[in-house]
Design an enzyme around this catalytic site. Structure first.
Site, PDB file in Angstrom:
ATOM      1  N   LYS A 230      38.766  76.383  53.508  1.00  0.00           N
ATOM      2  CA  LYS A 230      39.174  75.396  52.493  1.00  0.00           C
ATOM      3  C   LYS A 230      37.936  74.712  51.949  1.00  0.00           C
ATOM      4  O   LYS A 230      37.158  74.130  52.701  1.00  0.00           O
ATOM      5  CB  LYS A 230      40.126  74.368  53.112  1.00  0.00           C
ATOM      6  CG  LYS A 230      40.407  73.152  52.202  1.00  0.00           C
ATOM      7  CD  LYS A 230      41.335  72.122  52.860  1.00  0.00           C
ATOM      8  CE  LYS A 230      41.430  70.845  52.008  1.00  0.00           C
ATOM      9  NZ  LYS A 230      42.287  69.802  52.618  1.00  0.00           N
ATOM     10  N   ASP A 235      38.355  65.492  47.470  1.00  0.00           N
ATOM     11  CA  ASP A 235      39.808  65.367  47.492  1.00  0.00           C
ATOM     12  C   ASP A 235      40.190  63.903  47.311  1.00  0.00           C
ATOM     13  O   ASP A 235      40.185  63.131  48.268  1.00  0.00           O
ATOM     14  CB  ASP A 235      40.355  65.915  48.824  1.00  0.00           C
ATOM     15  CG  ASP A 235      41.856  65.703  48.953  1.00  0.00           C
ATOM     16  OD1 ASP A 235      42.523  65.454  47.919  1.00  0.00           O
ATOM     17  OD2 ASP A 235      42.368  65.800  50.097  1.00  0.00           O
ATOM     18  N   LYS A 242      44.754  58.810  47.152  1.00  0.00           N
ATOM     19  CA  LYS A 242      44.465  58.220  48.458  1.00  0.00           C
ATOM     20  C   LYS A 242      44.071  56.753  48.295  1.00  0.00           C
ATOM     21  O   LYS A 242      43.577  56.361  47.236  1.00  0.00           O
ATOM     22  CB  LYS A 242      43.281  58.960  49.102  1.00  0.00           C
ATOM     23  CG  LYS A 242      43.595  60.384  49.551  1.00  0.00           C
ATOM     24  CD  LYS A 242      42.377  61.017  50.209  1.00  0.00           C
ATOM     25  CE  LYS A 242      42.666  62.444  50.643  1.00  0.00           C
ATOM     26  NZ  LYS A 242      43.677  62.549  51.712  1.00  0.00           N
ATOM     27  N   ASP A 253      35.641  67.452  52.456  1.00  0.00           N
ATOM     28  CA  ASP A 253      36.884  68.220  52.551  1.00  0.00           C
ATOM     29  C   ASP A 253      36.656  69.714  52.283  1.00  0.00           C
ATOM     30  O   ASP A 253      37.598  70.484  52.175  1.00  0.00           O
ATOM     31  CB  ASP A 253      37.921  67.623  51.591  1.00  0.00           C
ATOM     32  CG  ASP A 253      39.354  67.930  52.006  1.00  0.00           C
ATOM     33  OD1 ASP A 253      39.577  68.245  53.191  1.00  0.00           O
ATOM     34  OD2 ASP A 253      40.243  67.865  51.137  1.00  0.00           O
ATOM     35  N   ASP A 312      48.485  65.461  47.373  1.00  0.00           N
ATOM     36  CA  ASP A 312      47.423  65.306  48.363  1.00  0.00           C
ATOM     37  C   ASP A 312      47.520  66.362  49.472  1.00  0.00           C
ATOM     38  O   ASP A 312      46.612  66.500  50.284  1.00  0.00           O
ATOM     39  CB  ASP A 312      47.483  63.889  48.960  1.00  0.00           C
ATOM     40  CG  ASP A 312      46.203  63.503  49.682  1.00  0.00           C
ATOM     41  OD1 ASP A 312      45.193  64.232  49.536  1.00  0.00           O
ATOM     42  OD2 ASP A 312      46.214  62.479  50.386  1.00  0.00           O
ATOM     43  N   GLU A 314      46.955  69.416  49.235  1.00  0.00           N
ATOM     44  CA  GLU A 314      46.423  70.421  48.313  1.00  0.00           C
ATOM     45  C   GLU A 314      45.736  71.577  49.024  1.00  0.00           C
ATOM     46  O   GLU A 314      45.661  72.675  48.472  1.00  0.00           O
ATOM     47  CB  GLU A 314      45.447  69.750  47.331  1.00  0.00           C
ATOM     48  CG  GLU A 314      44.000  69.576  47.814  1.00  0.00           C
ATOM     49  CD  GLU A 314      43.856  68.695  49.047  1.00  0.00           C
ATOM     50  OE1 GLU A 314      44.729  67.845  49.267  1.00  0.00           O
ATOM     51  OE2 GLU A 314      42.877  68.863  49.801  1.00  0.00           O
ATOM     52  N   ARG A 316      46.548  73.409  51.544  1.00  0.00           N
ATOM     53  CA  ARG A 316      47.438  74.543  51.807  1.00  0.00           C
ATOM     54  C   ARG A 316      47.748  75.313  50.520  1.00  0.00           C
ATOM     55  O   ARG A 316      47.959  76.523  50.554  1.00  0.00           O
ATOM     56  CB  ARG A 316      48.714  74.031  52.509  1.00  0.00           C
ATOM     57  CG  ARG A 316      49.508  73.046  51.705  1.00  0.00           C
ATOM     58  CD  ARG A 316      50.490  72.233  52.560  1.00  0.00           C
ATOM     59  NE  ARG A 316      49.841  71.155  53.310  1.00  0.00           N
ATOM     60  CZ  ARG A 316      50.481  70.319  54.102  1.00  0.00           C
ATOM     61  NH1 ARG A 316      51.784  70.421  54.281  1.00  0.00           N
ATOM     62  NH2 ARG A 316      49.820  69.367  54.743  1.00  0.00           N
TER      63      ARG A 316
HETATM   64  N1  BES Z   1      41.830  66.552  53.228  1.00  0.00           N
HETATM   65  C1  BES Z   1      43.000  65.921  53.690  1.00  0.00           C
HETATM   66  C2  BES Z   1      43.084  65.870  55.223  1.00  0.00           C
HETATM   67  C3  BES Z   1      42.069  64.988  55.914  1.00  0.00           C
HETATM   68  C4  BES Z   1      42.378  63.690  56.236  1.00  0.00           C
HETATM   69  C5  BES Z   1      40.848  65.500  56.310  1.00  0.00           C
HETATM   70  C6  BES Z   1      41.454  62.884  56.909  1.00  0.00           C
HETATM   71  C7  BES Z   1      39.950  64.703  56.974  1.00  0.00           C
HETATM   72  C8  BES Z   1      40.244  63.406  57.284  1.00  0.00           C
HETATM   73  C9  BES Z   1      44.224  66.669  53.176  1.00  0.00           C
HETATM   74  O1  BES Z   1      44.092  67.265  51.945  1.00  0.00           O
HETATM   75  C10 BES Z   1      45.309  65.655  53.065  1.00  0.00           C
HETATM   76  O2  BES Z   1      45.189  64.781  52.255  1.00  0.00           O
HETATM   77  N2  BES Z   1      46.344  65.794  53.878  1.00  0.00           N
HETATM   78  C11 BES Z   1      47.419  64.869  53.880  1.00  0.00           C
HETATM   79  C12 BES Z   1      48.700  65.652  54.003  1.00  0.00           C
HETATM   80  C13 BES Z   1      49.933  64.851  53.740  1.00  0.00           C
HETATM   81  C14 BES Z   1      50.010  64.438  52.285  1.00  0.00           C
HETATM   82  C15 BES Z   1      51.146  65.670  54.106  1.00  0.00           C
HETATM   83  C16 BES Z   1      47.237  63.934  55.067  1.00  0.00           C
HETATM   84  O3  BES Z   1      46.751  64.380  56.112  1.00  0.00           O
HETATM   85  O4  BES Z   1      47.554  62.757  54.933  1.00  0.00           O
HETATM   86 ZN    ZN Z   2      42.223  67.822  51.379  1.00  0.00          ZN
HETATM   87 MN    MN Z   3      44.523  65.959  50.357  1.00  0.00          MN
END
Ligand code: BES
Ligand code: ZN
Ligand code: MN
Length: 470
Positions: A230, A235, A242, A253, A312, A314, A316
């Site tokens: 990824k 992000d 966020k 990310d 968010d 994204e 996947r």
């Molecule tokens: N890049 C983030 C995950 C992340 C969070 C990486 C903190 C490193 C530190 C990912 O794209 C994301 O935002 N995931 C969301 C998923 C949710 C919306 C289902 C998350 O983890 O909050």
């Molecule tokens: Zn992300």
């Molecule tokens: Mn995200």
């Protein structure tokens, strides 16, 4: 940093080691030193400053503990304004393997990212490290490993205005020098392939989305091991934006892509006898007038339609299309993806273990063993039909999150379940969620810098060495 495998009696600075219960000088004892792991003390002998690092009990010494001791010593030495230091592996009578790993640990501990520091350097910097104990032969492959780790750390540390998708791709093209075939797909090609899921993520950004394919052929005619990363250069969350606190960390990310790229550099650098193809999906997730909306339905390369309930989630959406492309193009028996995919994995495992998900006990066992052997550990979490069901959409084939919003259960598992929907019959697949291990604040491992760790490079290099080389 230069590593030289010899004894240089001109060094005024020495790093040596002591076991717990070794007879130590009164001057060390006076500093409270007793040889316990990672303790340090100093003494002056014949006009030379000796930094003594404890390595714990003699019969419990491991290569990993020794690497940490070396790193602790090198960190202490590097603040003293000396250009060179002698590491005395012979002080604990260790073999050539320990000598070679002292070289690796010294490099890992002296990694710096100071590209953007403009003030002139006022102190002499440590630039020559001498190591005794004949590690030279074993070190060659470890130098390549370090080059891969440093490559990955640099990619992570670069700011997102510099390391956009185009710059990331450009840096990967340089792997051609190591005999890696590098192909870059732009948005036109991705459209022609039908990567509607991936393209939706980048449509709110002025940086063009890219897929970079790094193909290394060191193992004859066999289908390659496919590594997928990824690569979100930033992000923001997109329209599901966020909170602003700590958002700057989302430049990292692309940790999965950095790990895959660093591993390709390490594997090609040491001319591994294996076929490995690395694929990274590079994009930026931004909110603008053209950005993807919650509620949009996109069509993936596999043909499956996806209801995007949270922009968010994204990673996947990027990975599913790269996974499809990898499987269709290279027909790999094994596919492993690495991604900073979910905040939930940090809640589950903290920063010590990455989360492992797999449809194969065989592949899962290989990865777990590699992790235990190299110190980049993984912990397997379950997959199953009851989790999978949570992603059924009312109006599309699948939705990208179970429930949008905080407190959604099993967040890391449902993310893995989403990816598994794009794994074809017969492909052995593993997903490694590295959101907790790709970067750390307040890091305690002296081999790692304070933020970007380079996690995954060593794990993948070790895995290839132990399970995929002829
Ligand atoms: N890049 C983030 C995950 C992340 C969070 C990486 C903190 C490193 C530190 C990912 O794209 C994301 O935002 N995931 C969301 C998923 C949710 C919306 C289902 C998350 O983890 O909050
Ligand atoms: Zn992300
Ligand atoms: Mn995200």
């Amino acid at each position: 940093m230069n590593i030289n495998f010899k004894k240089n009696d001109d060094c005024k600075l020495i790093i040596k080691f002591a076991f717990k219960n070794d007879a130590i000088s009164p001057i060390l004892a006076l500093q409270g030193f007793d040889g316990s792991a990672s303790q340090t003390a100093t003494e002056t002998i014949d006009g030379k400053l000796n930094i003594v690092v404890g390595v714990g009990e003699k019969d419990k010494l491991t290569l990993e503990a020794f690497e940490k001791a070396v790193a602790t010593g090198v960190k202490a030495a590097s603040s003293l304004g000396q250009a060179s230091v002698q590491i005395l592996v012979s002080s604990i009578d260790a073999d050539a393997k320990y000598s070679a790993h002292a070289g690796l640990a010294a490099l890992m501990a002296s990694y710096k990212f100071d590209t953007y520091k403009t003030a002139p350097k006022t102190k002499t910097e440590l630039s020559e490290i001498f190591v005794d104990g004949n590690g030279e032969a074993d070190f060659a492959a470890l130098q390549s490993l370090y080059d891969g780790i440093a490559f990955g750390r640099d990619l992570m540390n670069e700011p997102p205005n510099v390391l956009n998708t185009a710059e990331f791709a450009k840096r990967l093209v340089e792997l051609k020098e190591l005999g890696v075939e590098v192909t870059v797909l732009g948005e036109k090609e991705m459209e022609a392939l039908g990567m509607g899921s991936f393209l939706g993520v980048g449509q709110g950004s002025t940086s063009e989305s890219r897929v970079v394919v790094m193909n290394y052929k060191g193992g004859g005619d066999e289908a390659p091991l496919a590594l997928v990363g990824k690569g979100l250069c930033f992000d923001s969350g997109g329209i599901s934006i966020k909170p602003s606190g700590g958002m700057e960390e989302m430049k990292g990310d692309m940790g999965g892509a950095a790990a895959v790229s660093g591993a390709m550099k390490a594997i090609a650098g040491r001319k591994a006898k294996a076929n490995v193809v690395g694929l990274v999906g590079l994009a930026e997730n931004m909110p603008d007038g053209n950005a993807q909306r919650p509620g949009d339905i996109v069509k993936s390369m596999s043909g499956k339609t996806i209801e995007v309930l949270n922009t968010d989630a994204e990673g996947r959406l990027v990975l599913c299309d790269v996974l499809t492309y990898a499987q269709q193009t290279f027909k790999p028996k094994y596919v492993i993806d690495l991604a900073t995919l979910t905040g939930a994995i940090i809640i589950s495992l903290g920063h010590d273990y990455a989360g492992l998900f797999s449809n194969s006990d065989d592949l899962s066992g290989k990865i777990t063993a590699a992790g235990d052997n190299c110190g980049e550990k993984v912990w397997r979490l379950p997959l199953g039909a009851s989790y999978d069901k949570l992603l059924d959409s009312k109006i599309a084939d699948v939705k990208n999150v179970n429930r949008s919003g905080p407190g959604s259960p099993a967040g890391s598992i449902t993310a893995a379940q989403f990816l598994q929907r794009f794994i074809e019959e017969g492909t052995q697949w593993a997903h490694i969620d590295i959101a907790g291990t790709a970067w750390k604040n307040g890091n305690e491992d002296p081999r790692e810098p304070s933020w970007a760790t380079g996690y995954g490079v060593r794990l993948l290099d070790t895995l290839v060495k132990e399970s995929f080389e002829k």
